[in-house]
Design a protein around this motif. Sequence first.
Motif, short mmCIF file in Angstrom:
data_model
loop_
_atom_site.label_atom_id
_atom_site.label_comp_id
_atom_site.label_asym_id
_atom_site.label_seq_id
_atom_site.Cartn_x
_atom_site.Cartn_y
_atom_site.Cartn_z
N LEU A 16 -25.88 -65.54 27.35
CA LEU A 16 -24.42 -65.59 27.35
C LEU A 16 -23.97 -67.04 27.20
O LEU A 16 -24.11 -67.85 28.11
N SER A 17 -23.42 -67.36 26.03
CA SER A 17 -23.02 -68.72 25.67
C SER A 17 -21.51 -68.82 25.61
O SER A 17 -20.84 -67.88 25.20
N THR A 72 -13.53 -68.42 32.66
CA THR A 72 -13.13 -67.05 33.02
C THR A 72 -14.38 -66.28 33.46
O THR A 72 -15.50 -66.78 33.34
N ASP A 73 -14.18 -65.07 33.92
CA ASP A 73 -15.29 -64.27 34.45
C ASP A 73 -15.90 -63.32 33.42
O ASP A 73 -16.50 -62.30 33.77
N TRP A 74 -15.81 -63.65 32.14
CA TRP A 74 -16.31 -62.75 31.10
C TRP A 74 -17.79 -62.43 31.27
O TRP A 74 -18.22 -61.31 31.00
N ARG A 75 -18.59 -63.39 31.74
CA ARG A 75 -20.02 -63.12 31.95
C ARG A 75 -20.20 -62.02 32.99
O ARG A 75 -20.98 -61.08 32.78
N ASP A 76 -19.49 -62.15 34.10
CA ASP A 76 -19.59 -61.14 35.15
C ASP A 76 -19.15 -59.77 34.65
O ASP A 76 -19.75 -58.75 35.01
N GLN A 77 -18.12 -59.73 33.83
CA GLN A 77 -17.66 -58.45 33.28
C GLN A 77 -18.74 -57.77 32.45
O GLN A 77 -18.95 -56.56 32.55
N SER A 104 -28.08 -67.68 30.90
CA SER A 104 -26.91 -68.47 30.55
C SER A 104 -27.18 -69.95 30.81
O SER A 104 -28.12 -70.31 31.52
N ALA A 105 -26.32 -70.77 30.22
CA ALA A 105 -26.31 -72.19 30.57
C ALA A 105 -25.83 -72.34 32.01
O ALA A 105 -25.32 -71.38 32.61
N VAL A 135 -27.72 -63.01 21.47
CA VAL A 135 -26.86 -64.01 22.10
C VAL A 135 -25.41 -63.55 21.94
O VAL A 135 -25.03 -63.09 20.87
N VAL A 136 -24.64 -63.68 23.01
CA VAL A 136 -23.19 -63.45 22.95
C VAL A 136 -22.54 -64.81 23.07
O VAL A 136 -22.81 -65.54 24.03
#
Length: 146
Positions: A7-8, A13-18, A34-35, A80-81
Amino acid sequence: MSFTVYLSGEIHTDWRDQIIQGAAARGLAVRFTSAVTDHDASDAAGDGLGAESVPFWRDHKSAKVNAIRTKTLIEQADLVVVRFGDKYKQWNAAFDAGFCAALNKPYITLHAEDIVHPLKEVDAAALAWAQTTEQVVEILAYVLRD
């Protein structure tokens, strides 16, 4: 079938958690990487190599230390997103997308419609463009189908 998904992109924001929660709710076999998303920690990644009086050199050292993680995890990922937010220009995300393209690594861009034009080259190399985290989870569910 299982995937490792890197996840790049933006960290505000919390997009990764979503995406992580959406994949878990669907029972998808996905490992996410993720980084470092702590902005201050990322900026200070090279500080252990010695103090710098010129900001360029501090950023330069930190970028290289961060690249150890980023390059390794992108190379290990199946997908990769790359998220582009609206608050800041994410040059690092554009670089990650270019790195994926150079590696022939599949990636999905995630961003709003109002920045399609500035991202046209990045999107052209992507295998999908999503506008929501739910769409990303749908893509993951589809590609991981038995």
